[in-house]
Motif scaffolding. Structure first.
Motif, mmCIF file in Angstrom:
data_model
loop_
_atom_site.group_PDB
_atom_site.id
_atom_site.type_symbol
_atom_site.label_atom_id
_atom_site.label_comp_id
_atom_site.label_asym_id
_atom_site.label_seq_id
_atom_site.Cartn_x
_atom_site.Cartn_y
_atom_site.Cartn_z
ATOM 1 N N ALA A 296 -21.149 -15.424 -35.854
ATOM 2 C CA ALA A 296 -20.698 -16.614 -36.170
ATOM 3 C C ALA A 296 -19.092 -16.764 -35.626
ATOM 4 N N SER A 297 -18.661 -15.364 -35.909
ATOM 5 C CA SER A 297 -17.056 -15.187 -35.380
ATOM 6 C C SER A 297 -17.097 -15.696 -33.680
ATOM 7 N N ARG A 298 -18.035 -14.896 -33.124
ATOM 8 C CA ARG A 298 -18.163 -15.336 -31.529
ATOM 9 C C ARG A 298 -18.312 -16.804 -31.399
ATOM 10 N N LYS A 299 -19.096 -17.433 -32.114
ATOM 11 C CA LYS A 299 -19.083 -19.068 -31.882
ATOM 12 C C LYS A 299 -17.687 -19.625 -31.963
ATOM 13 N N MET A 300 -17.002 -19.075 -33.031
ATOM 14 C CA MET A 300 -15.713 -19.784 -33.329
ATOM 15 C C MET A 300 -14.786 -19.813 -32.312
ATOM 16 N N ALA A 301 -14.671 -18.307 -31.900
ATOM 17 C CA ALA A 301 -13.974 -17.505 -30.725
ATOM 18 C C ALA A 301 -14.154 -18.655 -29.616
ATOM 19 N N LEU A 302 -15.387 -18.829 -29.161
ATOM 20 C CA LEU A 302 -15.824 -19.550 -28.027
ATOM 21 C C LEU A 302 -15.226 -21.015 -28.023
ATOM 22 N N VAL A 303 -14.959 -21.543 -29.136
ATOM 23 C CA VAL A 303 -14.432 -22.933 -29.083
ATOM 24 C C VAL A 303 -12.973 -22.680 -28.755
ATOM 25 N N ILE A 304 -12.075 -21.731 -29.138
ATOM 26 C CA ILE A 304 -10.789 -21.636 -28.947
ATOM 27 C C ILE A 304 -10.608 -21.224 -27.546
ATOM 28 N N SER A 305 -11.572 -20.412 -27.080
ATOM 29 C CA SER A 305 -11.354 -19.606 -26.002
ATOM 30 C C SER A 305 -11.549 -20.871 -24.933
ATOM 31 N N SER A 306 -12.544 -21.483 -25.086
ATOM 32 C CA SER A 306 -13.101 -22.554 -24.118
ATOM 33 C C SER A 306 -11.865 -23.565 -23.848
ATOM 34 N N LYS A 307 -11.322 -23.883 -25.200
ATOM 35 C CA LYS A 307 -10.112 -24.996 -25.060
ATOM 36 C C LYS A 307 -8.946 -24.350 -23.988
ATOM 37 N N GLY A 308 -8.425 -23.023 -24.366
ATOM 38 C CA GLY A 308 -7.613 -22.270 -23.592
ATOM 39 C C GLY A 308 -7.750 -22.141 -22.288
ATOM 40 N N ARG A 309 -8.987 -21.957 -21.923
ATOM 41 C CA ARG A 309 -9.429 -21.438 -20.643
ATOM 42 C C ARG A 309 -9.214 -23.070 -19.777
ATOM 43 N N ALA A 310 -9.807 -24.183 -20.516
ATOM 44 C CA ALA A 310 -9.759 -25.339 -19.822
ATOM 45 C C ALA A 310 -8.239 -25.753 -19.435
ATOM 46 N N ALA A 311 -7.425 -25.029 -20.502
ATOM 47 C CA ALA A 311 -6.008 -25.680 -20.247
ATOM 48 C C ALA A 311 -5.068 -24.773 -19.606
ATOM 49 N N GLY A 312 -5.870 -23.814 -18.728
ATOM 50 C CA GLY A 312 -5.155 -22.661 -17.948
ATOM 51 C C GLY A 312 -4.249 -21.705 -18.712
ATOM 52 N N MET A 313 -4.553 -21.465 -20.014
ATOM 53 C CA MET A 313 -3.905 -20.340 -20.597
ATOM 54 C C MET A 313 -4.176 -19.028 -20.059
ATOM 55 N N THR A 314 -3.171 -18.077 -20.276
ATOM 56 C CA THR A 314 -3.484 -16.645 -19.790
ATOM 57 C C THR A 314 -3.332 -15.575 -20.980
ATOM 58 N N ARG A 315 -3.983 -14.806 -20.905
ATOM 59 C CA ARG A 315 -4.085 -13.530 -22.243
ATOM 60 C C ARG A 315 -2.999 -12.960 -22.094
ATOM 61 N N GLN A 316 -2.100 -12.700 -23.295
ATOM 62 C CA GLN A 316 -0.815 -11.816 -23.204
ATOM 63 C C GLN A 316 -0.976 -10.719 -24.163
ATOM 64 N N ASP A 317 -2.384 -10.721 -24.560
ATOM 65 C CA ASP A 317 -2.563 -9.340 -25.689
ATOM 66 C C ASP A 317 -3.887 -9.014 -25.534
ATOM 67 N N ARG A 318 -4.550 -7.940 -24.990
ATOM 68 C CA ARG A 318 -5.852 -7.475 -24.597
ATOM 69 C C ARG A 318 -6.327 -6.531 -25.329
ATOM 70 N N TRP A 319 -7.646 -6.737 -26.027
ATOM 71 C CA TRP A 319 -8.304 -5.752 -26.522
ATOM 72 C C TRP A 319 -8.758 -4.530 -25.488
ATOM 73 N N GLN A 320 -8.815 -3.415 -26.094
ATOM 74 C CA GLN A 320 -8.911 -2.229 -25.179
ATOM 75 C C GLN A 320 -10.347 -1.602 -25.749
ATOM 76 N N ARG A 321 -11.450 -1.672 -24.875
ATOM 77 C CA ARG A 321 -12.523 -0.786 -25.022
ATOM 78 C C ARG A 321 -12.274 0.426 -25.585
ATOM 79 N N PRO A 322 -13.056 0.993 -26.816
ATOM 80 C CA PRO A 322 -12.839 2.302 -27.366
ATOM 81 C C PRO A 322 -13.069 3.258 -26.164
ATOM 82 N N ASP A 323 -13.978 2.972 -25.359
ATOM 83 C CA ASP A 323 -14.534 3.961 -24.214
ATOM 84 C C ASP A 323 -13.678 3.925 -23.000
ATOM 85 N N SER A 324 -12.454 3.433 -22.921
ATOM 86 C CA SER A 324 -11.919 2.969 -21.780
ATOM 87 C C SER A 324 -10.722 3.875 -21.568
#
Ligand code: GLV
Ligand code: MG
Length: 324
Positions: A296-324
């Motif tokens: 359910a969190s993924r679905k809510m996040a998808l709404v916000i991320s789709s709006k941001g991507r459509a508006a041309g926003m860029t990320r300023q804070d990126r999650w790091q994979r624990p294995d990276s």
């Protein structure tokens, strides 16, 4: 046989700028403004005697180009007038390749949408345009339209947006106010527009359309615009009409996700994708910082991320994979 595409492009429509088709000067100026969508008007912003020239101005302005990055729509007159068919034929025959959508005002029934879709298909076939590419934006502006809003949203795969037209709507239901967007005097127990906005939003979401709020007429009161836009944005609307360049920045801002929410949404998507994968342990509910996230969190996040991507926003804070 019709070959209408079933899924339509995701377009950003935070700000929808009204431009009267009767003014070549305003048509030209609109090209340089920061609106996500422009709609070149043949309806209520154009006097009856000026409509034939306005059609010509709009065809010329679309074909001249200069609209890069904007959704290009034309608002025709509604089906109860004598102008609709000629508006559609002249504009689409003349500039169909340079047009993304036709806005149909005062829609009352699904059949009115179907009639426009059929006319568009004929013109597209006759002129060699790709069939089904031109979308339809349906304005809900009266009581009958609102009672049929679900059927209107489902009437054609061309429908991209359901739009609230508050001025005509207030007149249609005899609301005791002339101040569009503000609460009517004497109604002090809630938001007089809540039912209308929610009905439009539910129909839009049920059929995967965008929900667009209408105009705010006090064009010098940008704070008022921001307040009213903030309400429909909070409910989930995708954008709002803009009548004056002074309202543009506020619309683009209010209907974009906040930077921190956009970053957070993208991080949820990344973290969830990793943790549900083989490498991440195939887990369905996981921690992101102090927060538990799941499908359910993924679905809510998808709404916000789709709006941001459509508006041309860029990320300023990126999650790091624990294995990276
Ligand atoms: C817009 O067309 C409105 O009637 O508010
Ligand atoms: Mg109207």
């Amino acid at each position: 046989m019709s070959s209408l595409p079933v899924s339509r492009p995701l377009r950003s429509r935070r700000s929808n700028l009204a431009v009267p088709g009767s003014s070549p000067k305003m048509l030209d100026k609109a090209k340089g403004l920061a609106a996500d969508q422009v709609f070149l008007d043949l309806e209520d912003a154009v006097a009856p005697l000026a409509k034939p020239d306005a059609r010509k101005n709009i065809v010329a302005a679309l074909n001249e180009g200069g609209w890069e990055g904007k959704v290009r729509a034309v608002r025709v007159n509604d089906w109860t007038t004598q102008w609709t068919y000629a508006d559609v034929v002249e504009v689409v025959e003349g500039a169909g390749a340079n047009l993304d959508a036709i806005m149909l005002p005062k829609v009352q029934t699904a059949e009115q949408v179907v009639a426009l879709a059929l006319l568009l298909s004929q013109i597209e076939r006759a002129t060699g345009l790709e069939e089904g590419r031109i979308g339809i934006e349906a304005q809900i502006e009266n009581a009958l339209g609102l009672t049929n809003v679900n059927a209107i949203a489902a009437a054609s795969p061309r429908v991209e947006t359901i739009i609230f037209g508050p001025a005509d709507f207030m007149a249609s239901i005899n609301m005791k106010s002339l101040v569009v967007g503000e609460q009517p005097d004497g109604y002090d127990v809630g938001d007089a527009y809540h039912h209308i906005l929610m009905s439009i939003l539910m129909a839009a979401r049920a059929h995967e359309k965008q929900a667009i709020d209408g105009p705010y007429l006090q064009i010098r009161d940008v704070d008022g615009f921001r307040r009213v836009a903030g309400r429909s944005a909070a409910l989930g609307f995708d954008g709002k009409w803009v009548l004056h360049p002074g309202q543009l920045d506020a619309a683009n801002e209010v209907f974009s996700p906040r930077q921190e929410d956009y970053d957070h949404a993208e991080n949820i998507l990344d973290a969830y994708e990793f943790h549900t994968s083989e490498a991440g342990g195939k887990r369905g509910a996981v921690m992101l910082g102090d927060e538990m996230i799941d499908e359910a969190s993924r679905k809510m996040a998808l709404v916000i991320s789709s709006k941001g991507r459509a508006a041309g926003m860029t990320r300023q804070d990126r999650w790091q994979r624990p294995d990276s």
